[in-house]
Design an enzyme around this catalytic site. Sequence first.
Site, PDB file in Angstrom:
ATOM      1  N   GLU A  40     -46.619  49.369  -7.566  1.00  0.00           N
ATOM      2  CA  GLU A  40     -47.721  48.439  -7.820  1.00  0.00           C
ATOM      3  C   GLU A  40     -47.331  47.309  -8.768  1.00  0.00           C
ATOM      4  OE1 GLU A  40     -49.916  51.991  -6.195  1.00  0.00           O
ATOM      5  OE2 GLU A  40     -48.019  51.552  -7.193  1.00  0.00           O
ATOM      6  N   ASP A  77     -44.788  59.373 -10.077  1.00  0.00           N
ATOM      7  CA  ASP A  77     -46.135  58.905 -10.389  1.00  0.00           C
ATOM      8  C   ASP A  77     -46.610  59.422 -11.745  1.00  0.00           C
ATOM      9  OD1 ASP A  77     -46.510  57.292  -8.217  1.00  0.00           O
ATOM     10  OD2 ASP A  77     -47.749  58.701  -7.092  1.00  0.00           O
ATOM     11  N   ASP A 101     -57.772  52.641  -1.910  1.00  0.00           N
ATOM     12  CA  ASP A 101     -56.761  52.864  -0.869  1.00  0.00           C
ATOM     13  C   ASP A 101     -57.320  53.542   0.378  1.00  0.00           C
ATOM     14  OD1 ASP A 101     -55.150  51.722  -2.771  1.00  0.00           O
ATOM     15  OD2 ASP A 101     -53.573  53.231  -2.652  1.00  0.00           O
ATOM     16  N   HIS A 158     -53.161  50.810 -11.660  1.00  0.00           N
ATOM     17  CA  HIS A 158     -54.050  51.899 -12.069  1.00  0.00           C
ATOM     18  C   HIS A 158     -53.369  52.930 -12.947  1.00  0.00           C
ATOM     19  CE1 HIS A 158     -52.629  54.563  -8.542  1.00  0.00           C
ATOM     20  NE2 HIS A 158     -51.922  53.456  -8.493  1.00  0.00           N
ATOM     21  N   ARG A 159     -52.117  53.243 -12.671  1.00  0.00           N
ATOM     22  CA  ARG A 159     -51.447  54.298 -13.436  1.00  0.00           C
ATOM     23  C   ARG A 159     -51.067  53.842 -14.848  1.00  0.00           C
ATOM     24  NH1 ARG A 159     -51.833  58.281 -10.269  1.00  0.00           N
ATOM     25  NH2 ARG A 159     -51.442  58.136  -8.034  1.00  0.00           N
ATOM     26  N   ASN A 216     -53.396  46.602  -1.856  1.00  0.00           N
ATOM     27  CA  ASN A 216     -52.088  46.963  -2.405  1.00  0.00           C
ATOM     28  C   ASN A 216     -51.831  48.446  -2.183  1.00  0.00           C
ATOM     29  OD1 ASN A 216     -49.623  46.503  -3.634  1.00  0.00           O
ATOM     30  ND2 ASN A 216     -50.409  46.731  -5.716  1.00  0.00           N
ATOM     31  N   LYS A 263     -58.444  51.888  -7.749  1.00  0.00           N
ATOM     32  CA  LYS A 263     -57.455  52.111  -6.688  1.00  0.00           C
ATOM     33  C   LYS A 263     -57.373  53.576  -6.317  1.00  0.00           C
ATOM     34  CE  LYS A 263     -52.544  51.511  -5.599  1.00  0.00           C
ATOM     35  NZ  LYS A 263     -52.694  51.012  -4.217  1.00  0.00           N
TER      36      LYS A 263
END
Length: 446
Positions: A361, A333, A71, A404-405, A114, A430
């Site tokens: 995402e 998050d 990012d 990613h999370r 993204n 990311k």
Amino acid sequence: MRVPSGVPGVDFGIEAVRGSFPEELEISPLRHPIDATVRLPGSKSITNRALLVAALAEGTSRIENPLFSDDPFWLMQALVKLGFEVRVSEEGAVEVSGRGGRIPAPSADLFVGNAGTVARFLPPALALGTGPYRVDGTPRMRERPVAELVEALRALGARVDCEGGRFPIVVRGGTLRGGAELAVPGERSSQFLSGLLISAPCLPCGLTLRPAGNLVSRPYVDITVQVMRAFGAAVEEDPTRTAFRVAPTTYQPTTYHVEPDASAASYFLAAAALTGGRIRIPGLGRSSPQGDVAFADVLRRMGCRVDISKNHMSVQGPRRLRGVEADMNAISDTMMTLAAIAPFASTPTLIKNVAHTRLQETDRLSAVAAELSRLGIQVYETHDSLRIIPGKIRPAAIRTYGDHRIAMAFALVGLRVRGVRIVDPGCVTKTLPGYFELLGGLGRGG
């Protein structure tokens, strides 16, 4: 995948870094409770705000301890394409030479991957230039909302072409109306408000912004204001926290130190909770503007011992976690982190008020429910919540949906259960390319 390039001092080998990951990665269970100190890279959210504000300042700023991941790389590349001078020092700091609210390039074609912050923060800044400036991203970014931001920019006098309220968008500047008061919808993303705030000091008479409706992820707006003030902006918030008044001013160059990423910290704090071990995170504590430090309070309610000082935090896990009911709207998050450890608790866990995560995402609520089910866990999904019933976990290959999370959260399950495999582990580039190395180091004492 298009690879960022053109920033002196940075090896933009995102494609190569992703290529170094296997297609599937099996997580090794820990043999004993962890006892480790984890030093995390800088916050993605703060890094991207500081990079853009530095570009709008008058002179050269130095950003220390920035995050180097997908990012921020997309944002740095965009700034270079817009004519800003961006370089990385040997010490790993980023130096940005700002132009006092002016956009050097008369036009540009910008690809932002993204990266939601980049996609929503850039258009208000682009409206300060001439244009046309085209902003586009991945197929998933083309599904993510931007209509609210487009309408706000048009109300200020910018010309914005946008089909169906989605990317790509084309921004042309003009005579922007300063001194206006705008209501900015915040039910789907707080990034619309943050993007407008960042560029507001550059308007001739400033701007007053009022969040309309339920503002999700409110702490991220607080981060925006904190970074703006560090560069000399005058931002006043009314006593009811329902309006932001930004005076016209020129951002001043500064040296800004980015603190560790609180969202990333949640995975390691959860690892301590999951194993009955202890994790220490230096550089992150009660002085942080990042809302996700509040995840430690969720762990406290689950039975952990939590110690937080001004710039340090630690978590000691209990013999067994207990389930909680948690409104995760402000710290969404970390919703996936909680969902991943909830099956190990003694009682069910309810995660609520997170409908907006369906627009990130991936559709994170559905993705989490699907992967918990794949692990054999009973989960009840509504439009804005998950109820997770503890149970016996079976080995599985976890789909990550390019998120990613999802990858980082569900890897935690593998610390306790053999046979948990993460598909497309490279998606962690990311925000935290070194995640699996850090996670593997927990078994060696950090």
